[in-house]
Write an enzyme that holds these catalytic residues in place. Structure first.
Site, PDB file in Angstrom:
ATOM      1  N   ASN A  13     -13.030  -2.908   2.233  1.00 22.50           N
ATOM      2  CA  ASN A  13     -13.993  -1.829   2.372  1.00 22.50           C
ATOM      3  C   ASN A  13     -14.930  -1.835   1.174  1.00 22.50           C
ATOM      4  O   ASN A  13     -14.496  -2.060   0.040  1.00 22.50           O
ATOM      5  CB  ASN A  13     -13.264  -0.485   2.475  1.00 22.50           C
ATOM      6  CG  ASN A  13     -12.360  -0.413   3.689  1.00 22.50           C
ATOM      7  OD1 ASN A  13     -12.680  -0.954   4.734  1.00 22.50           O
ATOM      8  ND2 ASN A  13     -11.213   0.231   3.549  1.00 22.50           N
ATOM      9  N   HIS A  62     -10.219  -5.124  -3.316  1.00 18.73           N
ATOM     10  CA  HIS A  62      -8.913  -5.392  -2.709  1.00 18.73           C
ATOM     11  C   HIS A  62      -9.094  -5.768  -1.258  1.00 18.73           C
ATOM     12  O   HIS A  62      -9.986  -5.264  -0.573  1.00 18.73           O
ATOM     13  CB  HIS A  62      -7.974  -4.187  -2.829  1.00 18.73           C
ATOM     14  CG  HIS A  62      -8.568  -2.886  -2.373  1.00 18.73           C
ATOM     15  ND1 HIS A  62      -9.444  -2.158  -3.150  1.00 18.73           N
ATOM     16  CD2 HIS A  62      -8.427  -2.192  -1.218  1.00 18.73           C
ATOM     17  CE1 HIS A  62      -9.802  -1.063  -2.502  1.00 18.73           C
ATOM     18  NE2 HIS A  62      -9.209  -1.071  -1.313  1.00 18.73           N
ATOM     19  N   ASP A  97       0.849  -1.193   0.000  1.00 25.03           N
ATOM     20  CA  ASP A  97       0.000   0.000   0.000  1.00 25.03           C
ATOM     21  C   ASP A  97       0.888   1.248   0.000  1.00 25.03           C
ATOM     22  O   ASP A  97       1.877   1.325   0.728  1.00 25.03           O
ATOM     23  CB  ASP A  97      -0.926   0.003   1.224  1.00 25.03           C
ATOM     24  CG  ASP A  97      -2.062   1.005   1.068  1.00 25.03           C
ATOM     25  OD1 ASP A  97      -3.218   0.570   0.959  1.00 25.03           O
ATOM     26  OD2 ASP A  97      -1.795   2.226   1.063  1.00 25.03           O
ATOM     27  N   ILE A  98       0.513   2.222  -0.803  1.00 20.54           N
ATOM     28  CA  ILE A  98       1.322   3.443  -0.961  1.00 20.54           C
ATOM     29  C   ILE A  98       1.278   4.325   0.296  1.00 20.54           C
ATOM     30  O   ILE A  98       2.169   5.152   0.509  1.00 20.54           O
ATOM     31  CB  ILE A  98       0.828   4.227  -2.205  1.00 20.54           C
ATOM     32  CG1 ILE A  98       1.920   5.092  -2.801  1.00 20.54           C
ATOM     33  CG2 ILE A  98      -0.421   5.036  -1.905  1.00 20.54           C
ATOM     34  CD1 ILE A  98       1.576   5.631  -4.175  1.00 20.54           C
ATOM     35  N   HIS A 152      -7.096  -5.575   2.272  1.00 18.90           N
ATOM     36  CA  HIS A 152      -5.967  -5.006   2.996  1.00 18.90           C
ATOM     37  C   HIS A 152      -5.443  -6.074   3.948  1.00 18.90           C
ATOM     38  O   HIS A 152      -6.218  -6.635   4.741  1.00 18.90           O
ATOM     39  CB  HIS A 152      -6.409  -3.820   3.866  1.00 18.90           C
ATOM     40  CG  HIS A 152      -6.955  -2.643   3.113  1.00 18.90           C
ATOM     41  ND1 HIS A 152      -6.223  -1.502   2.886  1.00 18.90           N
ATOM     42  CD2 HIS A 152      -8.173  -2.417   2.556  1.00 18.90           C
ATOM     43  CE1 HIS A 152      -6.970  -0.614   2.228  1.00 18.90           C
ATOM     44  NE2 HIS A 152      -8.161  -1.158   2.022  1.00 18.90           N
ATOM     45  N   GLY A 165     -15.874   3.087   3.426  1.00 17.30           N
ATOM     46  CA  GLY A 165     -14.591   3.774   3.330  1.00 17.30           C
ATOM     47  C   GLY A 165     -13.789   3.404   2.098  1.00 17.30           C
ATOM     48  O   GLY A 165     -12.587   3.657   2.042  1.00 17.30           O
ATOM     49  N   GLN A 166     -14.457   2.813   1.108  1.00 18.94           N
ATOM     50  CA  GLN A 166     -13.731   2.424  -0.106  1.00 18.94           C
ATOM     51  C   GLN A 166     -13.385   3.663  -0.928  1.00 18.94           C
ATOM     52  O   GLN A 166     -14.247   4.516  -1.168  1.00 18.94           O
ATOM     53  CB  GLN A 166     -14.589   1.466  -0.942  1.00 18.94           C
ATOM     54  CG  GLN A 166     -13.846   0.876  -2.137  1.00 18.94           C
ATOM     55  CD  GLN A 166     -14.674  -0.150  -2.910  1.00 18.94           C
ATOM     56  OE1 GLN A 166     -15.866  -0.328  -2.641  1.00 18.94           O
ATOM     57  NE2 GLN A 166     -14.046  -0.825  -3.849  1.00 18.94           N
TER      58      GLN A 166
HETATM   59  P1  AMP Z   1      -9.767   1.638   0.174  1.00 19.38           P
HETATM   60  O1  AMP Z   1      -9.887   2.988   0.860  1.00 19.38           O
HETATM   61  O2  AMP Z   1     -10.208   0.481   0.991  1.00 19.38           O
HETATM   62  O3  AMP Z   1     -10.406   1.687  -1.195  1.00 19.38           O
HETATM   63  O4  AMP Z   1      -8.220   1.403  -0.031  1.00 19.38           O
HETATM   64  C1  AMP Z   1      -7.491   1.919  -1.076  1.00 19.38           C
HETATM   65  C2  AMP Z   1      -6.036   1.803  -0.701  1.00 19.38           C
HETATM   66  O5  AMP Z   1      -5.259   1.922  -1.885  1.00 19.38           O
HETATM   67  C3  AMP Z   1      -5.564   2.866   0.262  1.00 19.38           C
HETATM   68  O6  AMP Z   1      -5.030   2.247   1.426  1.00 19.38           O
HETATM   69  C4  AMP Z   1      -4.489   3.612  -0.533  1.00 19.38           C
HETATM   70  O7  AMP Z   1      -3.411   4.016   0.256  1.00 19.38           O
HETATM   71  C5  AMP Z   1      -4.075   2.590  -1.567  1.00 19.38           C
HETATM   72  N1  AMP Z   1      -3.552   3.095  -2.812  1.00 19.38           N
HETATM   73  C6  AMP Z   1      -4.076   4.072  -3.592  1.00 19.38           C
HETATM   74  N2  AMP Z   1      -3.324   4.237  -4.691  1.00 19.38           N
HETATM   75  C7  AMP Z   1      -2.323   3.340  -4.610  1.00 19.38           C
HETATM   76  C8  AMP Z   1      -1.201   3.022  -5.458  1.00 19.38           C
HETATM   77  N3  AMP Z   1      -0.982   3.654  -6.610  1.00 19.38           N
HETATM   78  N4  AMP Z   1      -0.358   2.052  -5.052  1.00 19.38           N
HETATM   79  C9  AMP Z   1      -0.583   1.398  -3.882  1.00 19.38           C
HETATM   80  N5  AMP Z   1      -1.609   1.646  -3.059  1.00 19.38           N
HETATM   81  C10 AMP Z   1      -2.452   2.610  -3.415  1.00 19.38           C
END
Ligand code: AMP
Ligand code: ZN
Length: 114
Positions: A87, A100, A30-31, A102, A93-94
């Site tokens: 999520n 995906h 995760d970024i 986590h 909170g998506q």
């Molecule tokens: P959600 O809020 O459950 O949809 O989670 C989305 C997740 O994707 C968040 O934890 C972000 O930090 C992560 N995210 C968004 N863009 C990227 C990316 N380019 N590379 C890796 N993680 C990302």
């Protein structure tokens, strides 16, 4: 160009720190990590969320969950424990609308979540 950022990671047009992949799934860091280990496990095929998964995706969903388990083991998280969460939609909170999981570990999680 694909507008889904996770589809772009799958096709290789957006960089990511890959953790593992197989024919059905991809895992990457995760970024914006929320724990010492924070990995996202996604299907390579675009599915918006678990809510849009169908009967035919039962095997795929199990596959993703087992990938989380395997990564947790590889990362040494299995004994202390960890969290797997997905999520769904606005209240869930998506923020990225490609399914995906986590995988969070390396610290004590709290409950209830925020
Ligand atoms: P959600 O809020 O459950 O949809 O989670 C989305 C997740 O994707 C968040 O934890 C972000 O930090 C992560 N995210 C968004 N863009 C990227 C990316 N380019 N590379 C890796 N993680 C990302
Ligand atoms: Zn996608």
């Amino acid at each position: 160009m694909n507008t889904c950022i996770f589809c772009r990671i799958v096709e290789g047009s957006m960089p990511a720190k890959l953790v593992r992949q197989d024919e059905l799934s991809l895992a990457f860091e995760d970024i914006n990590p929320q724990a010492p280990t924070h990995i996202l496990v996604i299907p390579k095929r675009h599915i918006r969320s678990v809510q849009e998964a169908g009967e035919n995706d039962a095997g795929l969903l199990g596959h993703l969950m087992l990938a989380c388990k395997e990564i947790a083991k590889e990362r040494g998280l299995a004994e202390a424990g960890y969290r797997v969460v997905t999520n769904v939609g606005s209240y869930g909170g998506q923020t990225v609308f490609h399914l995906h999981f986590h995988l969070l570990g390396g610290r004590h999680m709290t409950w209830p979540p925020g």
